[in-house]
Write a protein that holds these residues in place. Structure first.
Motif, mmCIF file in Angstrom:
data_model
loop_
_atom_site.group_PDB
_atom_site.id
_atom_site.type_symbol
_atom_site.label_atom_id
_atom_site.label_comp_id
_atom_site.label_asym_id
_atom_site.label_seq_id
_atom_site.Cartn_x
_atom_site.Cartn_y
_atom_site.Cartn_z
ATOM 1 N N ARG A 99 0.831 -1.211 0.000
ATOM 2 C CA ARG A 99 0.000 0.000 0.000
ATOM 3 C C ARG A 99 0.868 1.265 0.000
ATOM 4 N NH1 ARG A 99 -2.477 -3.219 4.162
ATOM 5 N NH2 ARG A 99 -4.377 -4.222 3.389
ATOM 6 N N PHE A 100 2.039 1.158 0.650
ATOM 7 C CA PHE A 100 2.933 2.320 0.725
ATOM 8 C C PHE A 100 3.464 2.673 -0.656
ATOM 9 C CE2 PHE A 100 6.966 4.440 1.268
ATOM 10 C CZ PHE A 100 6.750 5.307 2.317
ATOM 11 N N ASN A 131 14.203 2.783 5.732
ATOM 12 C CA ASN A 131 14.681 3.496 4.544
ATOM 13 C C ASN A 131 13.557 4.072 3.687
ATOM 14 O OD1 ASN A 131 17.372 3.039 5.165
ATOM 15 N ND2 ASN A 131 17.442 1.098 4.047
ATOM 16 N N LEU A 132 12.334 3.676 3.980
ATOM 17 C CA LEU A 132 11.212 4.234 3.220
ATOM 18 C C LEU A 132 11.048 5.718 3.550
ATOM 19 C CD1 LEU A 132 8.563 1.379 3.633
ATOM 20 C CD2 LEU A 132 9.991 1.846 1.623
ATOM 21 N N LYS A 133 10.816 6.534 2.546
ATOM 22 C CA LYS A 133 10.664 7.976 2.733
ATOM 23 C C LYS A 133 9.198 8.362 2.501
ATOM 24 C CE LYS A 133 15.113 8.337 3.271
ATOM 25 N NZ LYS A 133 15.683 8.570 4.622
ATOM 26 N N PRO A 134 8.447 8.502 3.582
ATOM 27 C CA PRO A 134 7.017 8.811 3.399
ATOM 28 C C PRO A 134 6.797 10.241 2.896
ATOM 29 C CG PRO A 134 7.588 8.833 5.732
ATOM 30 C CD PRO A 134 8.805 8.358 5.003
ATOM 31 N N GLY A 156 3.303 12.614 2.376
ATOM 32 C CA GLY A 156 1.853 12.668 2.491
ATOM 33 C C GLY A 156 1.370 11.914 3.722
ATOM 34 N N LEU A 157 0.163 12.234 4.135
ATOM 35 C CA LEU A 157 -0.389 11.651 5.356
ATOM 36 C C LEU A 157 -0.586 10.147 5.237
ATOM 37 C CD1 LEU A 157 -3.038 14.362 6.331
ATOM 38 C CD2 LEU A 157 -0.799 13.941 7.370
ATOM 39 N N ARG A 158 -0.995 9.667 4.070
ATOM 40 C CA ARG A 158 -1.238 8.235 3.885
ATOM 41 C C ARG A 158 0.049 7.438 4.125
ATOM 42 N NH1 ARG A 158 -4.268 4.295 0.998
ATOM 43 N NH2 ARG A 158 -2.934 2.775 -0.078
ATOM 44 N N GLN A 159 1.124 7.844 3.455
ATOM 45 C CA GLN A 159 2.381 7.111 3.614
ATOM 46 C C GLN A 159 2.964 7.272 5.011
ATOM 47 O OE1 GLN A 159 5.072 8.186 0.415
ATOM 48 N NE2 GLN A 159 4.224 6.583 -0.925
ATOM 49 N N GLU A 160 2.800 8.422 5.605
ATOM 50 C CA GLU A 160 3.285 8.618 6.973
ATOM 51 C C GLU A 160 2.568 7.683 7.947
ATOM 52 O OE1 GLU A 160 2.909 12.700 7.999
ATOM 53 O OE2 GLU A 160 4.496 13.384 6.638
ATOM 54 N N SER A 161 1.253 7.535 7.761
ATOM 55 C CA SER A 161 0.492 6.640 8.624
ATOM 56 C C SER A 161 0.926 5.189 8.430
ATOM 57 C CB SER A 161 -1.002 6.787 8.325
ATOM 58 O OG SER A 161 -1.763 5.873 9.087
ATOM 59 N N LEU A 162 1.085 4.784 7.177
ATOM 60 C CA LEU A 162 1.514 3.415 6.902
ATOM 61 C C LEU A 162 2.923 3.160 7.446
ATOM 62 C CD1 LEU A 162 0.205 3.082 3.234
ATOM 63 C CD2 LEU A 162 -0.591 1.749 5.204
#
Length: 254
Positions: A92-93, A143-146, A148-154
């Protein structure tokens, strides 16, 4: 495997029944003659008190083993759920970056199911390469760089889940390290012997022998259950890896 467990259980039952009868017969032989009624009354009082203490010891240890056993079953379900969250949240991310997280998760699941359980049973230690795959998954999530709010939450949720897995792994090793003290087995067998010896005032007739053997057999059954649950990673009472296997199947279908 089931046949082996049945044979082990039968060995415990037959062994304690035989031990009880042998102690009873040996004490009858040493006594020589049937004691008088006051001795029988005293023997009954001794049997009652020793049996009560013996039963309490067995009950407490059995209850403790069952609590440990149920905790491990619950923790395996929680860990499998956390692994599923990480695996599917990575997709999803970002579907393109997801394999960086999903590959070590898959490898971790494979090692837990095929190797780590047996390693815990024999070595009472977690399997090192499984920690390595957990660490690789952890690095991949970090290492994932979020954006937006969706990616930050995930991202936050994946980090929370992977920390939870680490905690559960430590608990899993603690379950493996715990072992019943040899003092318990000494007390359990001593109780069987003392109770059997105290039966000697009662005449050696068929009904008495059958009842004494029943006492020994039931005690052996309880001791077998305690033995079976003492190491939850090995047979005959091993906690299975079902939650992990079901997750592997779910991933294969996705």
């Amino acid at each position: 495997m089931m046949l082996f467990a049945i044979l082990e259980g039968a060995g415990f039952i037959a062994g304690t029944a035989a031990l009880t009868l042998l102690c009873y017969l040996a004490m009858r032989w040493l006594a020589g003659v049937d004691p008088e009624q006051p001795t029988k009354d005293l023997a009954g009082s001794v049997i009652f008190r020793v049996s009560a203490l013996h039963g309490l010891i067995l009950a407490l240890v059995f209850a403790q083993e069952m609590v440990e056993y149920q905790q491990l079953k619950f923790e395996t379900t929680i860990e499998a759920n956390a692994l599923a969250d990480i695996y599917f949240d990575a997709r999803r991310f970002d579907p393109e970056l997801a394999p960086l997280v999903q590959v070590p998760i898959n490898n971790y699941l494979e090692l837990v199911v095929t190797t780590e359980w047996d390693h815990l049973a024999t070595q009472a230690r977690l399997f090192g390469p499984a920690w390595g795959q957990w660490d690789a998954a952890y690095d991949a999530v970090l290492n994932l760089k979020p954006s937006g709010l969706r990616q930050e939450s995930l991202h936050s949720h994946m980090l929370d889940r992977i920390h939870l897995i680490s905690e559960i792994r430590v608990k899993r090793e603690n379950h493996a390290e715990y072992a019943i003290s040899g003092m318990f087995w000494f007390a359990a067998l001593a109780g069987v012997v003392l109770i059997a010896l105290a039966y000697y005032p009662y005449p050696m007739v068929r009904h008495n022998i059958a009842l004494i053997a029943m006492f020994g057999a039931f005690t052996g059954l309880i001791l077998f259950f305690i033995y079976a649950f003492a190491n939850p990673y090995s047979q005959p009472g091993a906690v299975g890896t079902g939650p992990y296997q079901r997750l592997i199947e779910q991933i294969a279908r996705s």
